[in-house]
Structures are given as C-alpha cells and as structure tokens.
Motif scaffolding. Structure first.
Motif, PDB file in Angstrom:
ATOM      1  N   LEU A  65       0.764  -1.365   0.053  1.00  0.00           N
ATOM      2  CA  LEU A  65       0.009   0.105  -0.038  1.00  0.00           C
ATOM      3  C   LEU A  65       0.878   1.119  -0.128  1.00  0.00           C
ATOM      4  CD1 LEU A  65      -2.724  -1.112   2.468  1.00  0.00           C
ATOM      5  CD2 LEU A  65      -2.863  -0.885   0.147  1.00  0.00           C
ATOM      6  N   SER A  66       2.241   0.958   0.353  1.00  0.00           N
ATOM      7  CA  SER A  66       2.853   2.391   0.386  1.00  0.00           C
ATOM      8  C   SER A  66       3.105   2.937  -1.116  1.00  0.00           C
ATOM      9  CB  SER A  66       4.345   2.025   1.104  1.00  0.00           C
ATOM     10  OG  SER A  66       4.034   1.958   2.776  1.00  0.00           O
ATOM     11  N   ILE A  67       3.480   1.861  -2.031  1.00  0.00           N
ATOM     12  CA  ILE A  67       3.721   2.212  -3.320  1.00  0.00           C
ATOM     13  C   ILE A  67       2.768   3.159  -3.932  1.00  0.00           C
ATOM     14  CG2 ILE A  67       4.298   1.628  -5.531  1.00  0.00           C
ATOM     15  CD1 ILE A  67       5.592  -1.108  -4.152  1.00  0.00           C
ATOM     16  N   PRO A  68       1.747   2.577  -4.122  1.00  0.00           N
ATOM     17  CA  PRO A  68       0.674   3.907  -4.665  1.00  0.00           C
ATOM     18  C   PRO A  68       0.651   5.124  -3.807  1.00  0.00           C
ATOM     19  CG  PRO A  68      -0.520   1.964  -3.681  1.00  0.00           C
ATOM     20  CD  PRO A  68       1.111   1.506  -3.597  1.00  0.00           C
ATOM     21  N   HIS A  69       0.636   4.832  -2.561  1.00  0.00           N
ATOM     22  CA  HIS A  69       0.238   6.011  -1.636  1.00  0.00           C
ATOM     23  C   HIS A  69       1.344   7.147  -1.942  1.00  0.00           C
ATOM     24  CE1 HIS A  69       1.141   8.311   2.493  1.00  0.00           C
ATOM     25  NE2 HIS A  69      -0.047   8.635   1.750  1.00  0.00           N
ATOM     26  N   GLY A  70       2.491   6.352  -1.761  1.00  0.00           N
ATOM     27  CA  GLY A  70       3.711   7.532  -2.183  1.00  0.00           C
ATOM     28  C   GLY A  70       3.881   8.333  -3.422  1.00  0.00           C
ATOM     29  N   ALA A  71       3.397   7.533  -4.448  1.00  0.00           N
ATOM     30  CA  ALA A  71       3.308   7.917  -5.841  1.00  0.00           C
ATOM     31  C   ALA A  71       2.219   9.117  -5.974  1.00  0.00           C
ATOM     32  CB  ALA A  71       2.976   6.900  -6.886  1.00  0.00           C
ATOM     33  N   VAL A  72       1.236   8.715  -5.402  1.00  0.00           N
ATOM     34  CA  VAL A  72       0.047   9.797  -5.378  1.00  0.00           C
ATOM     35  C   VAL A  72       0.262  11.170  -4.740  1.00  0.00           C
ATOM     36  CG1 VAL A  72      -2.459  10.036  -4.671  1.00  0.00           C
ATOM     37  CG2 VAL A  72      -1.770   7.827  -6.051  1.00  0.00           C
ATOM     38  N   ASN A  73       0.832  10.838  -3.392  1.00  0.00           N
ATOM     39  CA  ASN A  73       1.223  11.962  -2.622  1.00  0.00           C
ATOM     40  C   ASN A  73       2.196  12.674  -3.344  1.00  0.00           C
ATOM     41  OD1 ASN A  73       1.307  13.143   0.153  1.00  0.00           O
ATOM     42  ND2 ASN A  73       3.223  12.451   0.256  1.00  0.00           N
ATOM     43  N   PHE A  74       3.360  12.646  -3.911  1.00  0.00           N
ATOM     44  CA  PHE A  74       4.273  13.297  -4.287  1.00  0.00           C
ATOM     45  C   PHE A  74       3.767  14.098  -5.519  1.00  0.00           C
ATOM     46  CE2 PHE A  74       7.522  11.489  -1.627  1.00  0.00           C
ATOM     47  CZ  PHE A  74       8.079  12.534  -1.259  1.00  0.00           C
ATOM     48  N   ALA A  75       2.801  13.316  -6.343  1.00  0.00           N
ATOM     49  CA  ALA A  75       2.181  13.717  -7.822  1.00  0.00           C
ATOM     50  C   ALA A  75       1.396  14.928  -7.157  1.00  0.00           C
ATOM     51  CB  ALA A  75       1.679  12.634  -8.634  1.00  0.00           C
ATOM     52  N   THR A  76       0.727  14.639  -6.352  1.00  0.00           N
ATOM     53  CA  THR A  76      -0.528  15.518  -6.108  1.00  0.00           C
ATOM     54  C   THR A  76       0.311  16.756  -5.432  1.00  0.00           C
ATOM     55  OG1 THR A  76      -1.953  13.571  -5.438  1.00  0.00           O
ATOM     56  CG2 THR A  76      -2.491  15.897  -4.551  1.00  0.00           C
ATOM     57  N   LEU A  77       1.180  16.532  -4.379  1.00  0.00           N
ATOM     58  CA  LEU A  77       1.962  17.698  -3.899  1.00  0.00           C
ATOM     59  C   LEU A  77       2.435  18.647  -4.730  1.00  0.00           C
ATOM     60  CD1 LEU A  77       2.708  18.942  -1.292  1.00  0.00           C
ATOM     61  CD2 LEU A  77       4.640  17.513  -1.143  1.00  0.00           C
ATOM     62  N   GLU A  78       3.364  18.109  -5.938  1.00  0.00           N
ATOM     63  CA  GLU A  78       3.842  18.866  -6.854  1.00  0.00           C
ATOM     64  C   GLU A  78       2.951  19.612  -7.692  1.00  0.00           C
ATOM     65  OE1 GLU A  78       7.275  20.332  -8.309  1.00  0.00           O
ATOM     66  OE2 GLU A  78       7.157  19.054  -6.636  1.00  0.00           O
ATOM     67  N   TYR A  79       1.930  18.880  -7.883  1.00  0.00           N
ATOM     68  CA  TYR A  79       0.535  19.658  -8.983  1.00  0.00           C
ATOM     69  C   TYR A  79       0.051  20.743  -8.140  1.00  0.00           C
ATOM     70  CZ  TYR A  79      -3.736  20.063 -11.350  1.00  0.00           C
ATOM     71  OH  TYR A  79      -4.715  20.509 -12.120  1.00  0.00           O
ATOM     72  N   VAL A  80      -0.156  20.617  -6.964  1.00  0.00           N
ATOM     73  CA  VAL A  80      -1.039  21.906  -6.036  1.00  0.00           C
ATOM     74  C   VAL A  80       0.105  22.784  -5.940  1.00  0.00           C
ATOM     75  CG1 VAL A  80      -1.776  22.056  -3.941  1.00  0.00           C
ATOM     76  CG2 VAL A  80      -2.311  19.962  -4.798  1.00  0.00           C
ATOM     77  N   ARG A  81       1.352  22.532  -5.564  1.00  0.00           N
ATOM     78  CA  ARG A  81       2.215  23.283  -5.503  1.00  0.00           C
ATOM     79  C   ARG A  81       2.594  24.374  -6.735  1.00  0.00           C
ATOM     80  NH1 ARG A  81       8.090  24.090  -4.762  1.00  0.00           N
ATOM     81  NH2 ARG A  81       8.570  25.274  -2.946  1.00  0.00           N
TER      82      ARG A  81
END
Length: 283
Positions: free
Chosen positions: A39-55
């Motif tokens: 579960l960490s792999i999809p969570h990490g990928a979504v977290n950084f992708a979303t963070l960079e997009y929002v920023r």
C-alpha cells in the motif's frame, strides 16, 4: 514496535523497547510488512504527484495575482505558508488511499487481525467500505500538520542552504535536510500520532471503554497513564521515519532534477521545428 508501544492499554504490562527487541519477538515485529509494502507504493506516488501539482498550481495563481505577488515579496512568512497549504491540500486528497492503508497496517501490527486478507474482511464486515475510513478524522488531524510541517521545514532548509552555499543542494544534502525536517516534525507531532493509533486500534480491546474521539482520548491517556505515554513510541518512530524521509526526499529531488534536465526546453523545440520546416521546404 512503535504501534505496539502506543496501542498497549493493558494495565501492569511491562512492554518496552528492550522487551520487544528480543529475538523471539521477530515474527511479531514484522507483522504488517507485506501490507505496508503493497500500500505504500501507490500512496507515495499519489502523494508526491499531488503535492507537486498543487504546489505548481498555487504558485501560478500567486504569480497571476498582484496582491499575492506583493505579499510574497514583502512577507517572509508567505512562502512557508504557501508550502504548508499545498502540503495540507495534497494530504487531504491522498487520504483516500492513506486512510485504508493506516487502518489495515496499524490493526495488523497491533494484533487485531492476523494478516492482510483478514484485516480487509474484518474492517469491511459491519460497515463495508466505510470501515476502512473509521480513522479518517484522527488520521487527517495528525497527518496534515505532520506532513505539512515536514515539507515546509524541508523547503526552508533548502532556501537556507542556497543562501549560505550559493549553489543548489547536492543529493546527500537533500537527504540530510529531509532527515532534519522529519526529526523535528516527528518530535512535535508524536502525541497526536499516539492518539491516532489508540483510536484506530481500539478494536483490539473490546472489554475496555472505547474512546469517544480525539479530545476524549487525549484527556484519558493523560489522566489514566500520564503524559509520558504520549512519547512512548518516539524512539522507534524516529528510527524508522527519519531515515525513510531522508531517502524519500533525496530520491524525489534527484528524480525531479533528472526529469527536468532531460525535458527539452521551449527554445530547443522551436529550433528543431524550424529546422524541420527548412528541410521540408528544400524537399
């Protein structure tokens, strides 16, 4: 180890880091590894992708607004506030994945369920998919300030390094700054993490009076077990999270730099396009 120390509510129990570190407890300490990895792999990928997009979107919005641009130039707190808000928004978006991960992994680690399939069956038995989001609010209350504080501190450390060294940070320096940011954040937020763990794993103690919520859990833990209980899981939390975040931020900055360097610039694209047009005209 952290989850076992935080979730323990048995009176008279002498559970400690030294007692858990014995060889015979190796199997117990590795509970939930498979679920965590899966579960960490999809969570990490979504977290950084979303963070960079929002920023990126927030930075674009600031650059288009005269008021925001003026505030950014005149206020030293505006940049860290922007980092904090972007991380908070990304954390809320990622809670769709992170909350089920937290509910499954924490309950396996605490011994509520034996393995991944039984955790899924147990959590979904009474409430269906809502069973996986029973810890959504306490998880979010803990993660938003924790993740946002870590990200904000990391960005501020990067800016300080740039001012002092007059060059972009090296990969190892990004990892070291990630370790420093996460160590501060973990130490500040460990009481909330303990409360979250108690709320998420209280199914493991059906004979005890359940906590009604975050405030009730905080008051009862402090009154019944003492303030030091909030920091019971701090050493293993630091040992696990600090190097993990250091590696994570170091790899993230390295991959971002690599992808940016490989991306063709607008000028290069125009030059190649002009060359292609010239060749076609000659033909």
């Amino acid at each position: 180890m952290k989850t076992l120390l935080q979730s323990n509510r048995q009176s008279g129990s002498n559970i400690s880091i030294m007692s858990l570190a014995k060889p015979e407890n190796a199997k117990m300490l590795t509970r939930g590894v498979g679920a965590q990895l899966m579960l960490s792999i999809p969570h990490g990928a979504v977290n950084f992708a979303t963070l960079e997009y929002v920023r990126k979107k927030m930075s674009n919005a600031v650059s288009r607004s005269e008021w925001a641009s003026e505030k950014q130039q005149n206020s030293a707190a505006f940049g860290p506030l922007l980092d904090f808000c972007s991380s908070a928004i990304a954390t809320v978006c990622c809670s769709v994945i992170s909350t089920p991960q937290m509910m499954i992994v924490d309950n396996i680690m605490a011994g509520t369920y034996e393995n991944f399939p039984k955790a899924i069956m147990g959590l979904s038995k009474d409430k269906g998919i809502l069973g996986f989001y029973g810890g959504w609010w306490p998880g979010l209350v803990g993660k938003i300030p924790s993740y946002a504080l870590t990200w904000t501190l990391f960005q501020q450390l990067k800016q300080a390094q740039l001012r002092i060294m007059q060059r972009p940070p090296k990969d190892i320096e990004n990892s070291m700054m990630g370790c420093m940011a996460s160590a501060i954040s973990v130490t500040v937020m460990i009481p909330m993490d303990t409360i979250k763990t108690r709320l998420v794993t209280q199914l493991n103690y059906p004979d005890l009076v359940p906590y009604k919520g975050i405030i009730d859990a905080a008051n009862r833990i402090a009154k019944e077990e003492g303030i030091k209980t909030f920091y019971r899981g701090l050493p293993p939390r630091l040992l696990s999270v600090v190097p993990m975040i250091g590696i994570q931020f170091g790899v993230y900055e390295f991959m971002k730099k690599t992808m940016i360097d490989r991306r063709p610039s607008r000028e290069m694209i125009l030059m190649e396009s002009n060359k292609l047009e010239e060749v076609m005209m000659e033909v």
